[in-house]
Write a protein that holds these residues in place. Structure first.
Motif, short mmCIF file in Angstrom:
data_model
loop_
_atom_site.label_atom_id
_atom_site.label_comp_id
_atom_site.label_asym_id
_atom_site.label_seq_id
_atom_site.Cartn_x
_atom_site.Cartn_y
_atom_site.Cartn_z
N LEU A 61 -24.88 -51.24 1.31
CA LEU A 61 -26.02 -51.15 1.58
C LEU A 61 -26.99 -51.55 0.52
CD1 LEU A 61 -28.04 -50.14 3.82
CD2 LEU A 61 -28.10 -47.91 2.65
N VAL A 62 -26.22 -51.31 -0.74
CA VAL A 62 -26.93 -51.67 -2.11
C VAL A 62 -26.40 -53.06 -2.48
CG1 VAL A 62 -27.60 -49.44 -2.60
CG2 VAL A 62 -25.39 -50.56 -3.46
N ALA A 63 -25.73 -53.87 -1.85
CA ALA A 63 -24.98 -54.89 -2.41
C ALA A 63 -25.98 -56.21 -1.92
CB ALA A 63 -23.69 -55.31 -1.63
N GLN A 64 -26.91 -56.32 -2.69
CA GLN A 64 -28.07 -57.33 -2.58
C GLN A 64 -28.00 -58.09 -3.89
OE1 GLN A 64 -31.86 -56.25 -1.21
NE2 GLN A 64 -32.83 -57.82 -2.25
N PRO A 65 -27.26 -59.49 -3.60
CA PRO A 65 -27.46 -60.42 -4.83
C PRO A 65 -28.83 -60.62 -5.42
CG PRO A 65 -26.25 -61.29 -3.01
CD PRO A 65 -26.90 -60.05 -2.51
N GLY A 66 -28.74 -60.62 -6.81
CA GLY A 66 -29.90 -60.83 -7.55
C GLY A 66 -30.65 -59.66 -7.81
N ALA A 67 -30.39 -58.52 -7.09
CA ALA A 67 -30.72 -57.19 -7.93
C ALA A 67 -29.93 -56.83 -9.14
CB ALA A 67 -30.47 -56.24 -6.45
N VAL A 68 -30.67 -56.14 -9.90
CA VAL A 68 -29.92 -55.41 -11.08
C VAL A 68 -28.66 -54.73 -10.86
CG1 VAL A 68 -30.02 -54.30 -13.24
CG2 VAL A 68 -31.87 -55.75 -12.50
N ALA A 69 -28.95 -54.07 -9.56
CA ALA A 69 -27.79 -53.04 -9.17
C ALA A 69 -26.78 -53.61 -8.72
CB ALA A 69 -28.38 -52.00 -8.07
N PHE A 70 -26.67 -54.98 -8.31
CA PHE A 70 -25.36 -55.65 -7.76
C PHE A 70 -24.57 -55.74 -8.79
CE2 PHE A 70 -23.14 -59.53 -6.34
CZ PHE A 70 -22.84 -59.20 -5.20
N GLY A 71 -24.72 -55.67 -9.96
CA GLY A 71 -23.69 -55.67 -11.04
C GLY A 71 -22.85 -54.35 -11.22
#
Length: 260
Positions: free
Chosen positions: A197-207
Motif C-alpha cells: 500500500l505504501v510502495a509508491q516510487p518517488g515517495a521518501v517512504a519508498f526507501g
C-alpha cells in the motif's frame, strides 16, 4: 529445527540492525511475536492484551488484529454449537467475543494517541503524506509507470523493488502452504498488503520498504522451511551479514538516497 532456523535467519536479516536503533521495531515485534504465538495456541485473552501493546507501540496493528479476528471466529463456532447450560456457553463466548471487540479497536489506538499528543485528528495521515505516501491508486500507477520508463532494467537492482518481489513471493507461498495455520495466513496477507500500500516510487517512504517488510514475522518462517539443509542456512546467514554491512554503509548512512 525449522523454528531454530527461522530465529537464526530473522536475526541475520539484512536490516536486523534496526533492533539496535532508536526505532519502535524492537518493542512492536516483541509484542507481535508473542501475540501470534498466543493466537496459534488459542489463548485469546492473552492475544488480545498483546495486540493492544503492539498497537500502542506502532501504528501497524491491522495484520495482528486480522489474525485475532480469524482465531476468535474459529473459537466462537464450537462455543455456539456446544451443548450445556446457557451460563456455561456464555462464558465460552466471552473471551472470543471480547477479543473481537478489542481487535476492532486496536488498529485505531495509534491514531488516537497521535491525535491526543498533537491535537490534530489527521496526525497520522498527515505525517504519512509528508513522507509522500498517498492512498490514491491512480497516483500509484502513474508513479510506477514513470519510474519504469526512467530507470528501466536498473529498477531490478533497487533494494525496495527486490524486497517487494520477495514479499509477494513469500506471501503466495504462505497462502498455499497447508501446514501454516489460517490465522498466520491472514496475518501474512494483511501485512504484505500494508507494505504494498505504501510502495509508491518517488515517495521518501519508498526507501523504507525493507524496514516495513522486516516486520512480517512469517517471512523467515517460510524461508526456514525452504532452506532445510544446515549448509544452506549458514550460507544465507553469511549473505545476510554481508548485506547488513552494505545496507548500513550505503543506505543507512545516507550515501544512497535518504536514510529510512
Amino acid at each position: 529445527h525449522a523454528a531454530v532456523r527461522a530465529a537464526m535467519l530473522w536475526a541475520f536479516l539484512p536490516i536486523a540492525f534496526l533492533l539496535h536503533a532508536p526505532y519502535s521495531e524492537a518493542v512492536h515485534l516483541a509484542f507481535a511475536a508473542a501475540c501470534l504465538a498466543a493466537i496459534v495456541r488459542g489463548r485469546m485473552g492473552l492475544a488480545a492484551l498483546l495486540l493492544v501493546g503492539a498497537a500502542l507501540s506502532r501504528g501497524a496493528a491491522l495484520p495482528l488484529a486480522g489474525a485475532v479476528v480469524v482465531r476468535a471466529a474459529m473459537s466462537l463456532g464450537p462455543a455456539w454449537s456446544a451443548r450445556g447450560p446457557i451460563a456455561t456457553r456464555r462464558a465460552r463466548w466471552l473471551v472470543p467475543g471480547a477479543a473481537l471487540v478489542i481487535s476492532a479497536l486496536a488498529p485505531w489506538l495509534w491514531m488516537l494517541v497521535a491525535w491526543r499528543v498533537t491535537g490534530r485528528i489527521d496526525a497520522v495521515t498527515a505525517s504519512q503524506g509528508a513522507w509522500g505516501v498517498r492512498l490514491d491508486p491512480s497516483a500509484m500507477v502513474l508513479a510506477w509507470r514513470e519510474v519504469i520508463a526512467h530507470d528501466g532494467i536498473a529498477l531490478l537492482f533497487n533494494p525496495s523493488v527486490i524486497v517487494l518481489a520477495i514479499v509477494v513471493t513469500m506471501t503466495g507461498a504462505t497462502l498455499f502452504e497447508s501446514r501454516i495455520p489460517l490465522e498466520l495466513k491472514a496475518y501474512t496477507f494483511l501485512a504484505a498488503g500494508l507494505v504494498l500500500l505504501v510502495a509508491q516510487p518517488g515517495a521518501v517512504a519508498f526507501g523504507s520498504i525493507p524496514r516495513f517488510a522486516f516486520g512480517i514475522l512469517t517471512m523467515p518462517v517460510m524461508l526456514a522451511r525452504w532452506l532445510r539443509r544446515g549448509w544452506t542456512g549458514a550460507i544465507a546467514a553469511v549473505a545476510f551479514t554481508w548485506l547488513q554491512y552494505l545496507w548500513v554503509l550505503n543506505v543507512w548512512s545516507g550515501r544512497i538516497g535518504v536514510a529510512p
